[in-house]
Design a protein around this motif. Structure first.
Motif, PDB file in Angstrom:
ATOM      1  N   PRO A 248      84.729  44.662  36.586  1.00 19.00           N
ATOM      2  CA  PRO A 248      84.742  43.694  37.973  1.00 19.00           C
ATOM      3  C   PRO A 248      86.018  43.163  37.858  1.00 19.00           C
ATOM      4  CG  PRO A 248      82.422  44.041  36.962  1.00 19.00           C
ATOM      5  CD  PRO A 248      83.337  44.568  36.097  1.00 19.00           C
ATOM      6  N   ALA A 249      86.457  42.649  38.969  1.00 21.24           N
ATOM      7  CA  ALA A 249      87.601  41.930  38.904  1.00 21.24           C
ATOM      8  C   ALA A 249      87.617  40.583  38.013  1.00 21.24           C
ATOM      9  CB  ALA A 249      88.210  41.243  40.343  1.00 21.24           C
ATOM     10  N   ALA A 250      86.658  39.837  38.182  1.00 17.13           N
ATOM     11  CA  ALA A 250      86.796  38.500  37.507  1.00 17.13           C
ATOM     12  C   ALA A 250      86.374  38.933  35.996  1.00 17.13           C
ATOM     13  CB  ALA A 250      85.606  37.769  37.840  1.00 17.13           C
ATOM     14  N   MET A 251      85.771  39.721  35.582  1.00 17.30           N
ATOM     15  CA  MET A 251      85.587  40.255  34.091  1.00 17.30           C
ATOM     16  C   MET A 251      86.935  40.805  33.638  1.00 17.30           C
ATOM     17  SD  MET A 251      82.662  42.516  32.616  1.00 17.30           S
ATOM     18  CE  MET A 251      82.495  42.692  30.698  1.00 17.30           C
ATOM     19  N   SER A 252      87.591  41.443  34.415  1.00 11.43           N
ATOM     20  CA  SER A 252      88.771  42.180  33.961  1.00 11.43           C
ATOM     21  C   SER A 252      89.865  41.137  33.603  1.00 11.43           C
ATOM     22  CB  SER A 252      89.494  43.112  35.058  1.00 11.43           C
ATOM     23  OG  SER A 252      88.578  44.016  35.608  1.00 11.43           O
ATOM     24  N   VAL A 253      89.721  40.158  34.263  1.00 12.87           N
ATOM     25  CA  VAL A 253      90.596  38.950  33.872  1.00 12.87           C
ATOM     26  C   VAL A 253      90.024  38.217  32.580  1.00 12.87           C
ATOM     27  CG1 VAL A 253      91.496  36.679  34.685  1.00 12.87           C
ATOM     28  CG2 VAL A 253      91.532  38.496  36.342  1.00 12.87           C
ATOM     29  N   GLN A 254      88.973  38.047  32.553  1.00 15.13           N
ATOM     30  CA  GLN A 254      88.061  37.083  31.497  1.00 15.13           C
ATOM     31  C   GLN A 254      88.289  38.178  30.238  1.00 15.13           C
ATOM     32  OE1 GLN A 254      84.406  36.551  33.243  1.00 15.13           O
ATOM     33  NE2 GLN A 254      85.161  34.746  34.092  1.00 15.13           N
ATOM     34  N   VAL A 255      88.312  39.447  30.223  1.00 16.95           N
ATOM     35  CA  VAL A 255      88.430  40.339  29.202  1.00 16.95           C
ATOM     36  C   VAL A 255      89.847  39.999  28.669  1.00 16.95           C
ATOM     37  CG1 VAL A 255      88.317  42.618  28.293  1.00 16.95           C
ATOM     38  CG2 VAL A 255      86.219  41.863  29.602  1.00 16.95           C
ATOM     39  N   THR A 256      90.905  39.973  29.423  1.00 18.40           N
ATOM     40  CA  THR A 256      92.116  40.063  29.032  1.00 18.40           C
ATOM     41  C   THR A 256      92.373  38.771  28.209  1.00 18.40           C
ATOM     42  OG1 THR A 256      92.614  41.014  30.786  1.00 18.40           O
ATOM     43  CG2 THR A 256      94.564  40.190  29.808  1.00 18.40           C
ATOM     44  N   SER A 257      91.361  37.800  28.332  1.00 18.31           N
ATOM     45  CA  SER A 257      91.646  36.604  27.427  1.00 18.31           C
ATOM     46  C   SER A 257      91.393  36.924  25.850  1.00 18.31           C
ATOM     47  CB  SER A 257      90.594  35.412  27.733  1.00 18.31           C
ATOM     48  OG  SER A 257      89.180  35.799  27.518  1.00 18.31           O
ATOM     49  N   ILE A 258      90.721  37.887  25.525  1.00 25.02           N
ATOM     50  CA  ILE A 258      90.937  38.622  24.204  1.00 25.02           C
ATOM     51  C   ILE A 258      92.134  38.789  23.700  1.00 25.02           C
ATOM     52  CG2 ILE A 258      90.037  40.217  22.588  1.00 25.02           C
ATOM     53  CD1 ILE A 258      87.770  40.753  24.378  1.00 25.02           C
ATOM     54  N   PHE A 259      93.027  39.399  24.648  1.00 20.78           N
ATOM     55  CA  PHE A 259      94.601  39.506  24.122  1.00 20.78           C
ATOM     56  C   PHE A 259      95.219  38.222  23.816  1.00 20.78           C
ATOM     57  CE2 PHE A 259      98.902  40.119  25.832  1.00 20.78           C
ATOM     58  CZ  PHE A 259      99.467  40.743  24.870  1.00 20.78           C
TER      59      PHE A 259
END
Length: 425
Positions: A248-259
């Motif tokens: 999902p869009a919000a999760m896509s952004v939040q998962v990028t926080s791992i980077f």
């Protein structure tokens, strides 16, 4: 000067700009969803951010010591405060272009000033390397926070919702608070004073002459390629997560926080590691690690089925594995910057940082636009596999950078005198 207070202010300024600069990937995703803009068209936001950085750095870096680093940072913070207020008040793709243009202009003033101020407070090359990595690590903490702050305001259930624009009220307030704290902090910039007999035109000419020195050419090309890689991944990872990994869009952004978290951890750790180990083998291990992550993670991103009930526990393994590239990527940029800057006299830091900022900005734009084009025309998999090419080139460039730095030190002595001799005083 009160070093701790000044460093706190510099870290806070970098934190603010980390959020603004690295929100471009999230904003691209939301612009595509809200306004029906194509990927190729949305990718120009990176250019609106990076080209002003390059242009303004080129025009003002050589004489910022005459203007004053504190005044330059205050001007940058004032500009971005107004630009953040414009986003929710006048929503649209054009306003987003204006925002990133303002961020680019401001960051040119801020980055040259911050890097140059580090040279004023550092007591030795090792101290410089430590605070440089800490500064860049703090920058990545800001990037990490950005993904979660923006993700909090995104409405995944309604892709066309503009609720995410409310984040800019918060960012405008953060910029304003930072402006006030900076205004109340005293700076001693006397060590950065340029020779009184030189004119601004001569300052500008001296900066241009730096670029034609072999060591500086190798340095800025290496920085260009590194930023090309980092921005290619950082800018397009939210879209990759959304379209390829089916998050999902919000999760896509939040998962990028791992980077971003990996970049922060890597840079904060590098401040310790580089005080004990020589920078060159550390950089080589990092580049080989980056290549290994690409080759291991991307094969896991094929043929992923859409799951409307996906959670952090059920997300594809690649969503966690690929961002680990940031852990290996992290020490390279602050490491080579510190090697270059810590061996120069303070009055040359502004001009050298100007060249660094120019080529970093051009690298970011180039990387984002190439990746955006390849992502749209071919696939996200192919776009990210292409990062192996600049990784290999940086590996080669670091060899020549080491030879140029150490060759200059053997010929002219170590430290400031040696570097000044290779670069031309």
């Amino acid at each position: 000067m009160k070093t701790r207070r000044i460093l706190f202010i510099l870290f806070l300024i970098y934190f603010v700009f980390a959020i603004l600069l690295n929100s471009v990937g999230t904003v691209i995703l939301q612009i595509i969803n809200n306004y029906g803009v194509s990927k190729g068209a949305a990718s120009v936001l990176e250019g609106f951010k990076d080209l002003p950085i390059a242009i303004v750095s080129f025009l003002v870096a050589s004489f910022l010591p005459r203007l004053g680093y504190k005044k330059a940072m205050l001007a940058g913070l004032a500009i971005v405060t107004l630009a953040c207020l414009a986003m929710p008040l006048v929503p649209g793709f054009a306003t987003a272009k204006l925002l990133f243009g303002a961020v680019g202009v401001s960051f040119a003033l801020v980055k040259v000033s911050v890097y140059s101020t580090l040279g004023l407070v550092a007591t030795s090359p090792r101290h410089h390397a430590g605070i440089m990595n800490t500064l860049e690590g703090f920058f990545m903490i800001g990037v990490l926070c950005a993904y979660w702050v923006f993700g909090w305001f995104i409405d995944s259930a309604n892709p066309r919702s503009t609720s995410w624009l409310n984040v800019y009220w918060l960012l405008a307030a953060l910029c304003a608070v930072t402006f006030v704290l900076l205004a109340l902090t005293a700076f001693d910039e006397s060590l950065a004073a340029l020779p009184a007999e030189r004119t601004p035109a001569q300052d500008f000419a001296a900066m241009l002459k730096l670029f034609f020195k072999p060591l500086v050419c190798i340095f800025v090309i290496t920085a260009f390629l590194y930023v090309l890689i980092e921005q290619s991944v950082g800018t397009w990872l939210p879209t990759f997560n959304n379209e390829i990994l089916k998050l999902p869009a919000a999760m896509s952004v939040q998962v990028t926080s791992i980077f971003a978290a990996c970049l922060a951890l890597g840079r904060l750790s590098a401040g310790v590691v580089l005080r004990r180990l020589h920078w060159y083998p550390v950089m080589n291990v990092c580049l080989l690690g980056m290549g290994a992550v690409v080759l291991l993670a991307l094969p896991l991103t094929h043929d992923i089925a859409l799951d409307p009930n996906v959670t952090w526990a059920s997300a594809p393994a690649a969503a966690y594995l690929f961002p680990l590239i940031g852990l290996f990527m992290a020490p390279i940029y602050p490491g080579i910057n510190s090697v270059m800057l810590s061996s120069l006299p303070q009055h040359q830091h502004s001009a050298m940082t100007g060249l660094l900022v120019i080529f970093s900005a051009l690298g970011g734009t180039t990387g984002s636009m190439i990746t955006g084009y390849v992502f749209g025309a071919f696939s996200g998999h192919f776009a990210f596999y292409l990062t192996l090419v600049p990784i290999a080139v940086v590996l080669v460039m670091l060899y020549f950078f080491r030879r140029a730095v150490e060759g200059g030190h053997r010929d002219s002595g170590s430290g400031t005198a040696g570097a000044s001799a290779i670069i031309g005083g």
